[in-house]
Every structure is written in structure tokens, then in C-alpha cells.
Write a protein that holds these residues in place. Sequence first.
Motif, short mmCIF file in Angstrom:
data_model
loop_
_atom_site.label_atom_id
_atom_site.label_comp_id
_atom_site.label_asym_id
_atom_site.label_seq_id
_atom_site.Cartn_x
_atom_site.Cartn_y
_atom_site.Cartn_z
N PRO A 253 -58.92 -59.05 -70.27
CA PRO A 253 -58.97 -58.90 -68.81
C PRO A 253 -58.22 -59.99 -68.04
O PRO A 253 -57.68 -59.72 -66.97
N LEU A 254 -58.16 -61.19 -68.60
CA LEU A 254 -57.41 -62.25 -67.93
C LEU A 254 -55.91 -62.01 -68.04
O LEU A 254 -55.15 -62.37 -67.12
N ARG A 255 -55.46 -61.39 -69.12
CA ARG A 255 -54.05 -61.02 -69.21
C ARG A 255 -53.72 -59.97 -68.15
O ARG A 255 -52.66 -60.03 -67.50
N GLU A 256 -54.61 -59.04 -67.97
CA GLU A 256 -54.39 -58.01 -66.96
C GLU A 256 -54.49 -58.59 -65.55
O GLU A 256 -53.77 -58.15 -64.64
N MET A 257 -55.33 -59.58 -65.37
CA MET A 257 -55.46 -60.27 -64.10
C MET A 257 -54.15 -60.99 -63.74
O MET A 257 -53.71 -60.99 -62.59
N ASP A 258 -53.53 -61.61 -64.73
CA ASP A 258 -52.23 -62.28 -64.59
C ASP A 258 -52.19 -63.22 -63.39
O ASP A 258 -51.32 -63.09 -62.52
N PRO A 259 -53.08 -64.20 -63.33
CA PRO A 259 -53.09 -65.11 -62.18
C PRO A 259 -51.85 -66.00 -62.15
O PRO A 259 -51.32 -66.37 -63.20
N GLU A 260 -51.43 -66.36 -60.96
CA GLU A 260 -50.32 -67.30 -60.82
C GLU A 260 -50.75 -68.72 -61.15
O GLU A 260 -49.94 -69.53 -61.61
N VAL A 261 -52.02 -69.03 -60.90
CA VAL A 261 -52.53 -70.37 -61.16
C VAL A 261 -53.94 -70.27 -61.73
O VAL A 261 -54.72 -69.40 -61.33
N VAL A 262 -54.23 -71.12 -62.71
CA VAL A 262 -55.57 -71.22 -63.28
C VAL A 262 -56.17 -72.54 -62.85
O VAL A 262 -55.55 -73.61 -62.99
N LEU A 263 -57.38 -72.47 -62.31
CA LEU A 263 -58.10 -73.65 -61.82
C LEU A 263 -59.37 -73.81 -62.65
O LEU A 263 -60.36 -73.11 -62.43
N SER A 264 -59.30 -74.70 -63.62
CA SER A 264 -60.42 -74.98 -64.51
C SER A 264 -61.10 -76.27 -64.07
O SER A 264 -60.46 -77.17 -63.54
N THR A 265 -62.39 -76.35 -64.31
CA THR A 265 -63.11 -77.59 -64.04
C THR A 265 -62.53 -78.75 -64.83
O THR A 265 -62.49 -79.87 -64.35
N HIS A 266 -62.06 -78.48 -66.04
CA HIS A 266 -61.71 -79.55 -66.96
C HIS A 266 -60.23 -79.54 -67.36
O HIS A 266 -59.88 -79.90 -68.50
N LEU A 267 -59.37 -79.17 -66.44
CA LEU A 267 -57.93 -79.17 -66.67
C LEU A 267 -57.22 -79.39 -65.33
O LEU A 267 -57.68 -78.86 -64.32
N PRO A 268 -56.14 -80.16 -65.31
CA PRO A 268 -55.36 -80.21 -64.07
C PRO A 268 -54.86 -78.81 -63.70
O PRO A 268 -54.86 -77.90 -64.52
N VAL A 269 -54.42 -78.67 -62.47
CA VAL A 269 -53.93 -77.38 -61.98
C VAL A 269 -52.89 -76.82 -62.94
O VAL A 269 -51.94 -77.51 -63.32
N ALA A 270 -53.07 -75.56 -63.34
CA ALA A 270 -52.18 -74.93 -64.32
C ALA A 270 -51.47 -73.76 -63.67
O ALA A 270 -52.02 -72.65 -63.59
N GLY A 271 -50.26 -73.99 -63.20
CA GLY A 271 -49.47 -72.93 -62.60
C GLY A 271 -48.39 -72.47 -63.56
O GLY A 271 -47.70 -73.29 -64.17
N GLY A 272 -48.24 -71.16 -63.70
CA GLY A 272 -47.21 -70.61 -64.56
C GLY A 272 -47.44 -70.79 -66.05
O GLY A 272 -46.51 -70.65 -66.85
N LEU A 273 -48.68 -71.09 -66.44
CA LEU A 273 -48.99 -71.36 -67.85
C LEU A 273 -49.95 -70.32 -68.43
O LEU A 273 -50.37 -70.46 -69.59
N THR A 274 -50.29 -69.31 -67.66
CA THR A 274 -51.40 -68.42 -68.05
C THR A 274 -51.17 -67.76 -69.40
O THR A 274 -52.06 -67.79 -70.27
N SER A 275 -50.03 -67.15 -69.62
CA SER A 275 -49.80 -66.42 -70.86
C SER A 275 -49.91 -67.35 -72.07
O SER A 275 -50.55 -67.02 -73.07
N ARG A 276 -49.30 -68.52 -71.96
CA ARG A 276 -49.34 -69.47 -73.07
C ARG A 276 -50.78 -69.95 -73.32
O ARG A 276 -51.21 -70.06 -74.48
N MET A 277 -51.53 -70.22 -72.27
CA MET A 277 -52.89 -70.70 -72.45
C MET A 277 -53.80 -69.61 -73.02
O MET A 277 -54.72 -69.90 -73.80
N LEU A 278 -53.56 -68.37 -72.66
CA LEU A 278 -54.34 -67.28 -73.24
C LEU A 278 -54.05 -67.13 -74.72
O LEU A 278 -54.96 -66.85 -75.52
N ASP A 279 -52.79 -67.31 -75.11
CA ASP A 279 -52.46 -67.30 -76.54
C ASP A 279 -53.22 -68.41 -77.26
O ASP A 279 -53.72 -68.21 -78.38
N THR A 280 -53.31 -69.57 -76.61
CA THR A 280 -54.01 -70.70 -77.23
C THR A 280 -55.48 -70.40 -77.44
O THR A 280 -56.00 -70.53 -78.56
N ILE A 281 -56.18 -70.00 -76.39
CA ILE A 281 -57.62 -69.78 -76.57
C ILE A 281 -57.89 -68.56 -77.45
O ILE A 281 -58.93 -68.48 -78.10
#
Length: 290
Positions: free
Chosen positions: A211-239
Amino acid sequence: MTMHRVGRDITVLADSLEVPGIGFLCVNAFVLHATEPVVVDTGLSLPDRNFLDAVGSAIDPADVRWIWLTHPDRDHTGGIFALLDAAPQARVVTTFLGAGIMSTERPLPQERVFLLNPGQSLDVGDRTLRAFRPPLFDNPATVGFYDDRARACFSSDCFGAPVPSTELAEGDDAGALVPEQLRAAQLLWASVDSPWVHTVDVGKYLATVQPLREMDPEVVLSTHLPVAGGLTSRMLDTIGSAPGTDPFVGPDQRELERMLAGFEPGGPAPGPVRAPEGAPAETPARGVPT
């Protein structure tokens, strides 16, 4: 604590903690400047933090209408009662379980609680916030959300990563870490914060990532990560690869005593630590007191 602006609508209130043997962990809260303003989480429960002052640097607390509690762990609830006092019109968005967990220490005033489950939405005037359960979490009351106007995913603990310095932890760009370093740190955090990920049915787990791949956000805002813009696909592959990594193993008493001795002048340095699968050799995976 430092403050960053993300686009026109979001302020990041960035704090951090040093975790021995691990690195520096971001502890972010956020202000969403919607028609009905939303504060997302309320910082660390430490006596030297004044979360209300931090919020006041971004918005008049009296204007806050919603406090979205992504889950009731102590690094998310530090300023919640001070903010409730300063924001008399605000209600706390949480789950039935989240409100129940809070009641074991200091109950939330029930007339100020707004119960919202994953899959439901909250209208804050100029946008809709769509609640979801992140793929990785350490508390069963966890609920993040997607802001359909800012195209921002507020992911709670999911996507977190310890970083090498306070400056990086309180910075505004997760992309400041080289890709291999970010990947290793996120896999380490997944193992530390969501140890159950090593026991899951991988197919069912990956279905929660989709569902997060389908959401395809421009920016991910995690409590425990600096602002992540343009990294969504790569971070989803990681988790998505987290179930196949080595579980985190914390120190035993002997290792803890060796660590403490290493902090003393002239004492021995802490021993080597075991890195998670795929991590650079210098990335620690052991040695944090829990």
C-alpha cells in the motif's frame, strides 16, 4: 532541538538522542499547517525538553485543533499534557488501545480523545489524512497517516535509522547518508525496533508494504529519520528485505560492564560489535543497553 520547513505546510521539530553502541537517533515531531492545524507526536519525555516552547516557535498552540499520537511510547508523548492545556480546542487522535495504554500512567481526558483506526480518514479542513498501519512498528497502537495534499507519509517509527552524528540526526535530509549507509542503518533499526519481523510470513509482510508503494509519497516523515524526500521506492525495497536479515542481539551484562569501563579515563575500549547483514563493517549492531 532544531526546526525545518518541508514545503509550505509542514514544520519538523527535530530532536535526537545518543544511543551507546548504535549512534544518534532522530526523535521528530511535526506541525501540519492545515486549516485545522495538526501536531504529530509531542517529543521526548525528558525533564530538559520543553516541547510547548518548540511548538510555539512554529504555531500558536491555541490554534492547534488536532494532536495525532502515532503511538503512546514515551518518545512520542513528552509534551502531550502541556499541549492539551495550551490548546483547549485540540483533540487527541489515537486508537482505543492507545488511549488505554496512556491510562496506565496518566489518562487522557476522554472528552478530548478522537478514536481513529487504520483505514479510516480525518478531514482537517483543506485536506484528508488517511490513517494506516505502517509495515514496521514497535507498539500495537501505531497509526500513521498520508496527507493527500502535501503528498507526505507520516510513518511513525517505520523507516527509522540511527545516524553517525547529532548534526545528521537533527538535519533535514536523509539523503545526506550514502545509500549503502542508509540501507544498513534502516535494517539495523528494523531489527531493533520490530524484532518480530524475523518471524513473519514474508508474503503477508510484503502485502503490508505494497500500500505504501501505491501511495507513492513525495516525502516520508518518520519519527526516527531525517526528512526523506525522493527516497520512497529505495526505502521500501530496504524494509521489504528486513525479514531475511540477522536479528539484533543486545549486550549481556559482561559486555555492558566493558562498555561502561570504556567510558572511564584510561579504561578499555568497548569490544567489537557484530554488524547486521549487508552493513558496512563499521556499523554496529550490538552494544546498546536495553
